[in-house]
Design a protein around this motif. Structure first.
Motif, PDB file in Angstrom:
ATOM      1  N   ALA A  69       0.780  -1.134   0.020  1.00  0.00           N
ATOM      2  CA  ALA A  69       0.009   0.186  -0.080  1.00  0.00           C
ATOM      3  C   ALA A  69       0.686   1.272  -0.039  1.00  0.00           C
ATOM      4  O   ALA A  69       0.375   2.281  -0.540  1.00  0.00           O
ATOM      5  CB  ALA A  69      -0.744   0.105   1.136  1.00  0.00           C
ATOM      6  N   GLU A  70       2.107   1.128   0.731  1.00  0.00           N
ATOM      7  CA  GLU A  70       2.849   2.362   0.806  1.00  0.00           C
ATOM      8  C   GLU A  70       3.655   2.809  -0.558  1.00  0.00           C
ATOM      9  O   GLU A  70       3.860   3.639  -0.871  1.00  0.00           O
ATOM     10  CB  GLU A  70       3.680   2.063   2.148  1.00  0.00           C
ATOM     11  N   LYS A  71       3.930   1.620  -1.363  1.00  0.00           N
ATOM     12  CA  LYS A  71       5.179   1.798  -2.050  1.00  0.00           C
ATOM     13  C   LYS A  71       4.566   1.508  -3.487  1.00  0.00           C
ATOM     14  O   LYS A  71       5.279   2.009  -4.708  1.00  0.00           O
ATOM     15  CB  LYS A  71       6.115   0.565  -1.980  1.00  0.00           C
ATOM     16  N   ILE A  72       3.355   0.899  -3.858  1.00  0.00           N
ATOM     17  CA  ILE A  72       2.875   0.381  -5.121  1.00  0.00           C
ATOM     18  C   ILE A  72       2.865   1.928  -6.100  1.00  0.00           C
ATOM     19  O   ILE A  72       2.879   1.692  -7.139  1.00  0.00           O
ATOM     20  CB  ILE A  72       1.893  -0.319  -5.460  1.00  0.00           C
ATOM     21  N   GLY A  73       2.346   3.052  -5.346  1.00  0.00           N
ATOM     22  CA  GLY A  73       2.074   4.340  -6.258  1.00  0.00           C
ATOM     23  C   GLY A  73       3.585   4.889  -6.794  1.00  0.00           C
ATOM     24  O   GLY A  73       3.503   5.543  -7.763  1.00  0.00           O
ATOM     25  N   GLU A  74       4.519   4.231  -6.340  1.00  0.00           N
ATOM     26  CA  GLU A  74       5.722   4.788  -6.933  1.00  0.00           C
ATOM     27  C   GLU A  74       6.181   4.066  -8.126  1.00  0.00           C
ATOM     28  O   GLU A  74       7.123   4.239  -8.854  1.00  0.00           O
ATOM     29  CB  GLU A  74       6.906   4.620  -5.831  1.00  0.00           C
ATOM     30  N   VAL A  75       5.677   2.825  -8.347  1.00  0.00           N
ATOM     31  CA  VAL A  75       5.979   2.098  -9.914  1.00  0.00           C
ATOM     32  C   VAL A  75       5.160   2.518 -10.860  1.00  0.00           C
ATOM     33  O   VAL A  75       3.978   2.493 -10.826  1.00  0.00           O
ATOM     34  CB  VAL A  75       5.284   0.528  -9.246  1.00  0.00           C
ATOM     35  N   THR A  76       6.025   2.475 -11.647  1.00  0.00           N
ATOM     36  CA  THR A  76       5.655   3.096 -13.022  1.00  0.00           C
ATOM     37  C   THR A  76       5.821   2.228 -14.305  1.00  0.00           C
ATOM     38  O   THR A  76       5.437   2.649 -15.412  1.00  0.00           O
ATOM     39  CB  THR A  76       6.069   4.465 -13.339  1.00  0.00           C
ATOM     40  N   SER A  77       6.655   1.027 -13.986  1.00  0.00           N
ATOM     41  CA  SER A  77       6.990   0.239 -15.188  1.00  0.00           C
ATOM     42  C   SER A  77       7.238  -1.272 -14.630  1.00  0.00           C
ATOM     43  O   SER A  77       6.992  -1.520 -13.569  1.00  0.00           O
ATOM     44  CB  SER A  77       8.326   0.662 -15.659  1.00  0.00           C
ATOM     45  N   ALA A  78       6.959  -2.060 -15.754  1.00  0.00           N
ATOM     46  CA  ALA A  78       7.235  -3.498 -15.370  1.00  0.00           C
ATOM     47  C   ALA A  78       8.551  -3.739 -14.654  1.00  0.00           C
ATOM     48  O   ALA A  78       8.809  -4.558 -13.606  1.00  0.00           O
ATOM     49  CB  ALA A  78       6.945  -4.281 -16.649  1.00  0.00           C
ATOM     50  N   GLU A  79       9.606  -3.188 -15.334  1.00  0.00           N
ATOM     51  CA  GLU A  79      11.117  -3.045 -14.450  1.00  0.00           C
ATOM     52  C   GLU A  79      10.902  -2.825 -13.215  1.00  0.00           C
ATOM     53  O   GLU A  79      11.568  -3.645 -12.115  1.00  0.00           O
ATOM     54  CB  GLU A  79      11.960  -2.177 -15.137  1.00  0.00           C
ATOM     55  N   ASP A  80      10.063  -1.819 -12.772  1.00  0.00           N
ATOM     56  CA  ASP A  80      10.076  -1.372 -11.324  1.00  0.00           C
ATOM     57  C   ASP A  80       9.365  -2.392 -10.412  1.00  0.00           C
ATOM     58  O   ASP A  80       9.899  -2.724  -9.430  1.00  0.00           O
ATOM     59  CB  ASP A  80       9.294  -0.251 -11.129  1.00  0.00           C
TER      60      ASP A  80
ATOM     61  N   VAL B  97       9.095  -5.900 -11.031  1.00  0.00           N
ATOM     62  CA  VAL B  97       9.730  -7.176 -10.905  1.00  0.00           C
ATOM     63  C   VAL B  97      11.068  -6.840 -10.251  1.00  0.00           C
ATOM     64  O   VAL B  97      11.785  -7.930  -9.779  1.00  0.00           O
ATOM     65  CB  VAL B  97       9.972  -7.705 -12.317  1.00  0.00           C
ATOM     66  N   GLY B  98      11.353  -5.465 -10.096  1.00  0.00           N
ATOM     67  CA  GLY B  98      12.816  -5.403  -9.452  1.00  0.00           C
ATOM     68  C   GLY B  98      12.482  -5.171  -7.720  1.00  0.00           C
ATOM     69  O   GLY B  98      13.279  -5.211  -7.050  1.00  0.00           O
ATOM     70  N   ASP B  99      11.412  -5.300  -7.142  1.00  0.00           N
ATOM     71  CA  ASP B  99      11.112  -5.176  -5.697  1.00  0.00           C
ATOM     72  C   ASP B  99      10.282  -6.410  -5.547  1.00  0.00           C
ATOM     73  O   ASP B  99       9.081  -6.724  -5.839  1.00  0.00           O
ATOM     74  CB  ASP B  99      10.026  -3.899  -5.527  1.00  0.00           C
ATOM     75  N   TYR B 100      11.194  -7.343  -4.557  1.00  0.00           N
ATOM     76  CA  TYR B 100      10.706  -8.592  -4.321  1.00  0.00           C
ATOM     77  C   TYR B 100       9.080  -8.746  -3.689  1.00  0.00           C
ATOM     78  O   TYR B 100       8.458  -9.506  -4.068  1.00  0.00           O
ATOM     79  CB  TYR B 100      11.769  -9.391  -3.684  1.00  0.00           C
TER      80      TYR B 100
ATOM     81  N   ASN C  32      10.362 -16.127 -11.504  1.00  0.00           N
ATOM     82  CA  ASN C  32      10.403 -16.276 -13.220  1.00  0.00           C
ATOM     83  C   ASN C  32      10.126 -14.590 -13.480  1.00  0.00           C
ATOM     84  O   ASN C  32       9.427 -14.387 -14.215  1.00  0.00           O
ATOM     85  CB  ASN C  32       9.075 -16.952 -13.513  1.00  0.00           C
ATOM     86  N   LYS C  33      11.334 -13.966 -13.017  1.00  0.00           N
ATOM     87  CA  LYS C  33      11.139 -12.323 -13.272  1.00  0.00           C
ATOM     88  C   LYS C  33      11.049 -12.061 -14.700  1.00  0.00           C
ATOM     89  O   LYS C  33      10.115 -11.252 -15.092  1.00  0.00           O
ATOM     90  CB  LYS C  33      12.152 -11.790 -12.398  1.00  0.00           C
TER      91      LYS C  33
ATOM     92  N   ARG D  26       7.906 -10.230 -16.549  1.00  0.00           N
ATOM     93  CA  ARG D  26       8.366  -8.804 -17.088  1.00  0.00           C
ATOM     94  C   ARG D  26       7.924  -8.722 -18.766  1.00  0.00           C
ATOM     95  O   ARG D  26       7.164  -7.834 -18.990  1.00  0.00           O
ATOM     96  CB  ARG D  26       9.831  -8.433 -16.873  1.00  0.00           C
ATOM     97  N   LYS D  27       8.029  -9.823 -19.372  1.00  0.00           N
ATOM     98  CA  LYS D  27       7.456  -9.964 -20.562  1.00  0.00           C
ATOM     99  C   LYS D  27       6.014  -9.663 -20.710  1.00  0.00           C
ATOM    100  O   LYS D  27       5.528  -9.006 -21.601  1.00  0.00           O
ATOM    101  CB  LYS D  27       7.918 -11.112 -21.210  1.00  0.00           C
ATOM    102  N   VAL D  28       5.283 -10.476 -19.866  1.00  0.00           N
ATOM    103  CA  VAL D  28       3.947 -10.374 -19.715  1.00  0.00           C
ATOM    104  C   VAL D  28       3.503  -9.047 -19.540  1.00  0.00           C
ATOM    105  O   VAL D  28       2.395  -8.635 -20.155  1.00  0.00           O
ATOM    106  CB  VAL D  28       3.413 -11.626 -18.550  1.00  0.00           C
ATOM    107  N   LEU D  29       3.967  -8.385 -18.550  1.00  0.00           N
ATOM    108  CA  LEU D  29       3.641  -6.901 -17.961  1.00  0.00           C
ATOM    109  C   LEU D  29       3.967  -6.125 -19.223  1.00  0.00           C
ATOM    110  O   LEU D  29       3.240  -5.098 -19.359  1.00  0.00           O
ATOM    111  CB  LEU D  29       4.324  -6.741 -16.571  1.00  0.00           C
TER     112      LEU D  29
END
Length: 263
Positions: free
Chosen positions: A43-54, A56-59, A77-78, A82-85
């Motif tokens: 809830a705290e961090k997802i708003g900062e995610v703007t790409s598939a790379e972001d 999959v880079g956060d476990y 299977n990162k 990432r390809k799917v996203l």
């Protein structure tokens, strides 16, 4: 260890108990430290995610994202995720659109990284994903004790999505057959063998449809838009699954007795 769901019985008796106590058990389960830490972080961090790379880079974020769609096993299977996203859902030839398992399509549609602005920017996005995550994790915990109960819990969501989808009558059956939990439920409820999967797909379709018509009076998946039809499907699944388990136990007991008698 956090709260573990309580399932004192199997079969319909267990299902009735679970239905009666489900909300209270869910609340206790969601209060467990691990679930609470995961959901608060998302809830705290997802708003900062703007790409598939972001993502999959956060476990920890990826763990919740995949868990919300029943894709927990894909956490390592990162590159695949990432390809799917990244390919998204708008292009009909995208990876997710071509996959039989439509959970991946639901995942990429939910995050919308192929849109101008991803859905992670929406104010209600965290709550929607977290509701799905907590529901799926509770089902996993139930399944650790009784997998039949896990399948019964997931049926309403998975079958409801197929029934509501804009698809042909055959397409709805193919979606059922491509969803492993639902397929297992239907095979058990309809008294079909698991070896059915070895047949040609069109022959499988014919057998599912014919058996459904014989038992429910209709051979189409659309009939399960009716809650009473879903309840009857669930009842048949649980009863026949318990009967099958009893037969297997009796068979094992007979083998053991034979071995003892021949010593």
């Amino acid at each position: 260890m956090g709260f573990q769901p309580i399932l004192p019985f199997g079969g319909m008796a267990g299902w009735t108990f679970l239905q009666r106590t489900q909300e209270a058990q869910k609340q206790a389960f969601n209060a467990a430290p691990e679930i609470r830490r995961d959901t608060e972080y998302f809830a705290e961090k997802i708003g900062e995610v703007t790409s598939a790379e972001d993502l999959v880079g956060d476990y920890r974020l990826l763990k919740v994202a995949l868990g919300a769609f029943g894709l927990d096993d894909d956490l390592p299977n990162k590159a695949f995720i990432r390809k799917v996203l990244e390919e998204g859902a708008l292009d009909p030839t995208s990876f997710a659109n071509r996959m039989v398992d439509k959970r991946y399509l639901a995942l990429t549609e939910a995050f919308g990284f192929d849109l101008g602005t991803p859905n992670t920017a929406l104010s209600d996005f965290p709550a929607r994903i977290l509701d799905a995550y907590k529901t799926r994790q509770f089902e996993i915990a139930v399944g650790a004790q009784d997998n039949d109960m896990r399948l019964a819990l997931s049926m309403e969501r998975d079958l409801g999505a197929i029934v509501d989808a804009d698809n042909t009558a055959n397409g709805k059956w193919y979606a059922v057959m491509g969803n492993e939990p639902l397929r297992q439920m239907f095979e058990t409820a309809l008294g079909l063998p698991s070896t059915l999967a070895a047949l040609d797909i069109d022959d499988q379709l014919t057998m599912f449809r014919d058996r459904a018509k014989a038992i429910f009076g209709s051979g189409e998946v659309a009939q399960f838009a009716d809650p009473h039809a879903r309840d009857e499907l669930n009842r048949l699944f649980l009863v026949r699954s318990q009967i099958n388990a009893g037969r297997a136990a009796m068979s094992s007991g007979s083998i053991a007795l034979t071995l003892l008698q021949t010593r």
